[in-house]
Design a protein around this motif. Sequence first.
Motif, short mmCIF file in Angstrom:
data_model
loop_
_atom_site.label_atom_id
_atom_site.label_comp_id
_atom_site.label_asym_id
_atom_site.label_seq_id
_atom_site.Cartn_x
_atom_site.Cartn_y
_atom_site.Cartn_z
N SER A 7 -1.27 -0.33 -1.06
CA SER A 7 -2.33 -1.32 -1.27
C SER A 7 -1.77 -2.74 -1.36
CB SER A 7 -3.12 -1.00 -2.55
OG SER A 7 -2.28 -1.08 -3.69
N ARG A 8 -0.44 -2.86 -1.52
CA ARG A 8 0.19 -4.18 -1.55
C ARG A 8 0.72 -4.61 -0.19
NH1 ARG A 8 4.23 -2.69 -6.17
NH2 ARG A 8 5.55 -4.09 -4.95
N ALA A 9 0.56 -3.74 0.82
CA ALA A 9 1.02 -4.09 2.17
C ALA A 9 0.10 -5.17 2.76
CB ALA A 9 1.05 -2.86 3.06
N GLU A 10 0.51 -5.74 3.86
CA GLU A 10 -0.30 -6.76 4.55
C GLU A 10 -0.55 -6.32 5.98
OE1 GLU A 10 -1.80 -9.32 3.48
OE2 GLU A 10 -1.01 -9.30 1.42
N PRO A 11 -1.79 -5.98 6.36
CA PRO A 11 -2.96 -5.86 5.49
C PRO A 11 -2.87 -4.61 4.63
CG PRO A 11 -3.52 -5.13 7.68
CD PRO A 11 -2.10 -5.64 7.77
N PRO A 12 -3.57 -4.57 3.50
CA PRO A 12 -3.42 -3.42 2.60
C PRO A 12 -4.08 -2.16 3.13
CG PRO A 12 -5.11 -4.93 1.79
CD PRO A 12 -4.49 -5.59 2.98
N LEU A 13 -3.44 -1.03 2.86
CA LEU A 13 -4.08 0.27 3.04
C LEU A 13 -4.57 0.65 1.65
CD1 LEU A 13 -4.59 2.37 5.25
CD2 LEU A 13 -2.58 3.60 4.45
N ARG A 14 -5.85 0.51 1.44
CA ARG A 14 -6.40 0.42 0.10
C ARG A 14 -6.32 1.73 -0.66
NH1 ARG A 14 -8.38 -4.57 -0.27
NH2 ARG A 14 -8.73 -5.62 1.73
N LYS A 15 -6.42 1.59 -1.98
CA LYS A 15 -6.22 2.72 -2.88
C LYS A 15 -7.18 3.84 -2.61
CE LYS A 15 -6.05 3.91 -7.80
NZ LYS A 15 -6.19 3.41 -9.19
N GLU A 16 -8.47 3.52 -2.36
CA GLU A 16 -9.45 4.59 -2.15
C GLU A 16 -9.15 5.37 -0.87
OE1 GLU A 16 -11.36 0.69 -0.63
OE2 GLU A 16 -10.10 1.35 -2.30
N ILE A 17 -8.54 4.72 0.12
CA ILE A 17 -8.17 5.41 1.36
C ILE A 17 -7.02 6.38 1.10
CG2 ILE A 17 -7.46 5.08 3.75
CD1 ILE A 17 -10.21 3.93 3.02
N VAL A 18 -5.98 5.90 0.42
CA VAL A 18 -4.80 6.72 0.17
C VAL A 18 -5.16 7.93 -0.69
CG1 VAL A 18 -2.48 6.73 -0.83
CG2 VAL A 18 -3.30 4.72 0.41
N GLU A 19 -5.97 7.71 -1.73
CA GLU A 19 -6.34 8.81 -2.61
C GLU A 19 -7.18 9.85 -1.89
OE1 GLU A 19 -8.21 7.07 -5.97
OE2 GLU A 19 -6.31 6.50 -6.93
N TYR A 20 -8.06 9.42 -1.00
CA TYR A 20 -8.87 10.36 -0.24
C TYR A 20 -8.01 11.17 0.73
CZ TYR A 20 -12.64 12.04 2.81
OH TYR A 20 -13.49 12.83 3.56
N MET A 21 -7.04 10.53 1.36
CA MET A 21 -6.17 11.24 2.30
C MET A 21 -5.23 12.21 1.58
SD MET A 21 -6.94 10.10 5.38
CE MET A 21 -5.51 10.36 6.41
N LEU A 22 -4.84 11.89 0.35
CA LEU A 22 -3.90 12.73 -0.40
C LEU A 22 -4.60 13.74 -1.29
CD1 LEU A 22 -1.17 10.13 -1.46
CD2 LEU A 22 -1.13 11.69 0.47
N ASP A 23 -5.93 13.80 -1.28
CA ASP A 23 -6.69 14.76 -2.10
C ASP A 23 -6.29 14.66 -3.57
OD1 ASP A 23 -8.38 16.48 -0.23
OD2 ASP A 23 -6.44 16.50 0.75
N VAL A 24 -6.40 13.45 -4.10
CA VAL A 24 -5.99 13.23 -5.48
C VAL A 24 -6.84 14.02 -6.46
CG1 VAL A 24 -5.83 11.46 -7.28
CG2 VAL A 24 -4.96 10.99 -4.99
N ASP A 25 -8.15 14.14 -6.18
CA ASP A 25 -9.06 14.78 -7.13
C ASP A 25 -9.23 16.27 -6.88
OD1 ASP A 25 -10.31 14.50 -4.73
OD2 ASP A 25 -12.20 13.73 -5.52
#
Length: 805
Positions: free
Chosen positions: A572-590
Amino acid sequence: MESEVTTTSARAYDRTVATTSNTMVGKAHYGDDPPGAIAPIAVEEEFDLSRQLELFGSFKMMQRPPFRPEEYSLKETAPRLGGVASGDKLTNTYDLVEQMQYLYVRVVKAKDLPNKDITGSCDPYVEVKMGNYKGTTRHFEKKNNPEWNQVFAFAKERIQSSIVEIVVKDKDLLKDDFIGRVVFDLNEVPKRVPPDSPLAAQWYRLEDRHASVPGDGLASIRSKVYLTPKLWYLRVNVIEAQDLIPHDRTRFPEVYVKAMLGNQVLRTRVSGSRTLNPMWNEDLVFVAAEPFEEHLVLSVDDRVAPGKDEVLGRTIISLHHVPRRLDHKLLVGQWFNLEKHVMVDGEQKKETKFSSRIHLRICLEGGYHVLDESTHYSSDLRPTAKPLWKPSIGMLELGILTAQGLLPMKTKDGRGTTDAYCVAKYGQKWVRTRTIIDSFTPKWNEQYTWEVYDPCTVITIGVFDNCHLNGGEKANGSRDTRIGKVRIRLSTLETDRVYTHAYPLIVLTPAGVKKMGEVQLAVRFTCSSLINMMHMYSQPLLPKMHYVHPLSVIQVDNLRRQATSIVSSRLSRAEPPLRKEIVEYMLDVDSHMWSMRRSKANFFRIMGVLGPLIAVAKWFDQICHWRNPITTVLIHILFMILVLYPELILPTIFLYLFLIGVWYYRWRSRQPPHMNTRLSHAETAHPDELDEEFDTFPTSRSPDIVRMRYDRLRSVAGRIQTVVGDIATQGERLQALLSWRDPRATALFVTFCFIAAIVLYVTPFRIVVFLAGLYTLRHPRFRHRLPSVPLNFFRRLPARTDSML
């Protein structure tokens, strides 16, 4: 009123569950598939495992929507891919995507713009217009010679006009002023065919006054490639401390060590040795990411009173100087001095106590694979240290083509719109396609490649709606919306075959399962060495360290949670950011969160696995009871042959398995796996179950609803508890055979074993098997309805349930 209706519905559902739970169900049904029968059980006083499984599987839904298999099915497509055949090879590198043509307009700069206000300068910007589409550059304040250097692209199939108009305007609070324009005829625009270089920029004179994204939002629409930060396990073995100086010298301290790395905090147990030289010898494991930004902070604390701790000393360790270990060999421990902060004249100052120190073994573990994905959908299984990597076995190529039938995700100018982009994740490499603005049928036609090190891995592709096109503060609080996700396991793909399918994009919402559209993908898995790939099937799934020095289940769960947090934070700190909600959805955090729907789905998955075994047991029971005399006679003949020639038993079993495998070859799956709504029980889930699944953690629902859900959870957990207890009871009865907990039962069993040993020693084994088989297959007239003697004996054995409170 809404809460009242929800509660009433939930209570009605709970009453339905209670009603069906008290009903004896003989079969477990899964969707509309043929029921997987459970063997009938005899009526007895105790609850056995079969009955508990039936009770747990007897949940029914209040409503069942009609199932439309074609809506959620995988569809094979035949796109016009861009590969050009030349002999036996393709001459085009990007042969999994369609060729696309774009009109590119590059707005470079302007000079000598006229002054439009009393300040003697203007605030210029440029609009690029083509039919109903318009692109806007950023504007400059008070500049007559601006330089934009921005590029606008229009897809050929979306061109609605024969001209393109470039208009220069002056930014104003009330109304933007017109400065000038240039018009181009599309028939005169030259075509560029790679590898030709781009056209050089040219100057055009502005004439007098006779598709849009702001400049700060352009960065979020371009395609990008991201890399997961290199993750390490940091192992801190806290051994002992020496010469601690407590604040209260009249008591021995209750000392423990607290370690902090970023937002990760771990503690050792309180040392059992109440001395000034406490010992622990305890491991603390963290997740660290390169480049190392945080320091490891260890403090030795004294538990003075409940809820009150005092720091006896602290040390800070930089991870750049920590050694890296590739195997399980023991490292040499190091002593670190403890620093203590003291108050001098009201100010906190650091005081180093060389007499107090702590003994540590600390290292960065390179032999583990840091799990940041769900273990069921891992895309990478390599260890952290690159010297331990094995050669790649092939290449994975993914063509992200188009999407069809996307639903409107937001409202713009009074109408629904979708700005879709795709994210694909495999291994350490993430890719993000460009955003197609305002289209329900976007065409990306982008191709990406990954090296494959293990065929038993999964690539994940997600489709999202870009909510950050406006840029600036307006988009800071928005989140990109999920449209759907696709997973493809590489081991299910044939090598060197191009799979082109339209995958349904399915999401689960509080209102139920919903199809958001379809995404068309082209996938190819090529193998560089068939021998190496086949050899991988004989290797452990995870690196060697996971088995030589394994982590506990709780450690793995906590470390995965920290790893996903670090990955989402870094990307999420990259430019442009790959946002937190995207990463969590792809990694099946929940994926670890409780869900009634998932619990029932997993239960019926178990029943599906046990279905063939239950079917074989029922078939054998029918054979024993002579339901089909011809089949029973044939089984008798086969049994006699195997008894007379026992060397044929194992060859017969393996030949039978071989014939089954060959017979099933014709029905092998020709499509990659996709999301199955029936398997997930998404279509039959009750609305209250979905509302519970989407509830926040901690809950945000009213106490009445939480109480109802808690009671329902207790009901389900009670049945699971009974099932687990029954399994434990059967195991304890087996142990009771020789444990002399029941002296008479054990004496009978030991005597039986002694007599059986003598009989089996003097009797040929073939005769024993022959007589046992004939007794098992005896005719029903020689059978009794009462349970057999061995079963009665086993059920009378004691278990440890008598000792349970």
